[in-house]
Design an enzyme around this catalytic site. Structure first.
Site, mmCIF file in Angstrom:
data_model
loop_
_atom_site.group_PDB
_atom_site.id
_atom_site.type_symbol
_atom_site.label_atom_id
_atom_site.label_comp_id
_atom_site.label_asym_id
_atom_site.label_seq_id
_atom_site.Cartn_x
_atom_site.Cartn_y
_atom_site.Cartn_z
ATOM 1 N N HIS A 1 59.286 64.460 14.292
ATOM 2 C CA HIS A 1 58.057 64.152 15.034
ATOM 3 C C HIS A 1 56.844 64.238 14.112
ATOM 4 C CE1 HIS A 1 55.026 64.543 18.328
ATOM 5 N NE2 HIS A 1 54.468 65.378 17.468
ATOM 6 N N GLU A 2 56.773 65.285 13.330
ATOM 7 C CA GLU A 2 55.619 65.459 12.442
ATOM 8 C C GLU A 2 55.607 64.401 11.340
ATOM 9 O OE1 GLU A 2 53.284 67.408 13.227
ATOM 10 O OE2 GLU A 2 54.374 68.368 14.862
ATOM 11 N N ASP B 1 56.622 61.100 19.104
ATOM 12 C CA ASP B 1 57.886 61.397 19.789
ATOM 13 C C ASP B 1 58.853 60.229 19.654
ATOM 14 O OD1 ASP B 1 57.077 63.898 20.594
ATOM 15 O OD2 ASP B 1 56.527 63.287 22.632
#
Length: 420
Positions: free
Chosen positions: A280-281, A362
């Site tokens: 996600h990051e 996401d």
């Protein structure tokens, strides 16, 4: 007559500049912010909510109820105090308590005003800390909490002194065109902080150590390489000395970019879930979200500087503040009040943009890992360990929610699983 025409011409340029900056801000948002929202059917959200341990959900909502009585009064009191300083002569009188020339009043008086504004809401911050300790989310005693508080004040004082010196230095050197140079300088400062914050400021609050050679470190580096996101290193932050919450993030731009993992996350989550969070990051880095926020922040800050110049022409407002010009140190209280009002109005907009960007990250994590089951499990763990309300009130989510809710993210993962 000539000076009046000249003044009007300068204000005309200021209005034109403000229009261009706001237009640039809108265009940047339209082009760079992902306005498409991934599907998250409400039926899936309700099903996910029912599957969560109800005792933890009840505890999370109990915590949210208690902190609501802290955050809202603190926000209102801070705003009222800022208005008191800016819309009455009180702010000017406080600045005049500092003896010496304009430089002393600008920096000393400005820091005094900012410190008093922080001091007003300090009891609420202490109250919140006591609540976090009671719920087991904070691992700090009062001494450690106070040290972090003082560190925050010190960092704020340095940044505040730089901004005060720059602002009032420009107003003295360029009394007519300070707003133009100030807008450009403020935009450059926002960009500069994006580069130096991870290197100079983050280490003030946490200790970062390179992750030891391990299968997980190898997996994270390979995940970044597969995603086409070069990272300098994988670091572990000693978050456990402050909190039990779990998290990870990708910090920095270009040569300063690194993956940062909380030690609490390594302790609480299996490797696959850590990879899901990092994926996600990495999505933020892949889509240059830091650059997007930096660009939007630079344009917004430049527009604020120009707006301050134009608002400074409202004589009735200056009379209320007890000053002759917004470009003198005695107007610091007025500057604080204007900034507080603009910040309050901008908060829901910032939250909305942030939710869209987080939803895109996401989707990126699911595409990169192709593992919606692990993504769903990680979202459950984040909510349960961090005691976040998995399905907050829609109004609060609209006004302040920086991320999609937990049940929204789980519902999106399930919709993704059905379509992929």
């Amino acid at each position: 007559m000539v000076s009046t025409i000249g003044l009007m011409t300068v204000r005309g340029w200021a209005y034109l500049t403000l229009i261009v900056l706001v237009a640039g801000l809108v265009v940047a948002a339209l082009l760079l912010v992902p306005w498409h929202r991934p599907p998250a059917p409400r039926s899936d959200q309700l099903a996910a909510l029912a599957e969560l341990p109800q005792d933890r959900v009840a505890q999370a909502r109990e915590l949210r109820g208690e902190t609501r009585w802290i955050s809202y009064p603190s926000m209102i009191l801070g705003l009222l105090f800022a208005l008191l300083l800016g819309l009455t002569p009180l702010g000017a009188k406080l600045v005049n308590l500092v003896p010496g020339p304009w430089l002393a009043k600008a920096i000393g008086g400005g820091l005094l005003v900012f410190f008093l504004a922080e001091l007003v809401t300090l009891p609420f911050a202490a109250w919140r800390h006591s609540v976090m300790v009671r719920y087991g989310l904070s691992t700090q005693d009062w001494a450690a909490w106070s040290v972090d508080l003082l560190k925050g004040y010190a960092v704020g004082a340095v940044l505040g002194a730089v901004m005060l010196l720059g602002f009032f230095g420009l107003t003295r050197l360029f009394p007519t065109w300070w707003w133009a140079i100030g807008a450009a300088g403020a935009a450059c400062l926002v960009v500069l902080l994006s580069f130096i914050f991870p290197v100079l400021v983050e280490p003030v609050f946490n200790k970062f150590t390179p992750m030891e050679a391990s299968p997980l470190r190898t997996e994270l580096m390979e995940l970044a390489a597969r995603d086409g996101v070069p990272v300098k290193d994988v670091l572990v932050a000693d978050a456990s000395r402050r909190t039990t919450a779990v998290n990870a993030y990708v910090s920095g731009i270009g040569p300063t970019r690194r993956i940062v993992v909380y030690d609490t996350l390594l302790r609480e989550a299996p490797a696959a879930e850590v990879e899901s969070v990092v994926a996600h990051e990495l999505g933020h880095a892949k889509d240059r979200d830091v650059v997007v926020f930096t660009l939007i922040g630079a344009l917004g800050t430049a527009a604020l500087v120009v707006g301050l110049y134009l608002i400074g022409g409202w004589s009735w407002l200056l009379r209320m503040a007890g000053v002759d010009s917004i470009a003198v140190p005695q107007a610091i209280g007025l500057l604080l009040a204007i900034s507080a009002v603009i910040g309050l109005v901008a908060t829901p907009v910032q939250a909305y943009v942030s939710r869209r960007i987080e939803a895109r990250a996401d989707a990126h994590a699911l595409d990169l890992t192709n593992d919606p089951a692990t993504f769903e499990q990680m979202q459950k763990r984040l909510s349960l360990v961090n005691l976040g309300d998995p399905d907050p009130h829609p109004l609060e989510q609209f006004l302040f929610g920086s991320h999609p809710s937990t049940v929204e993210r789980i519902a999106f993962a399930r919709a993704y699983s059905r379509t992929h």
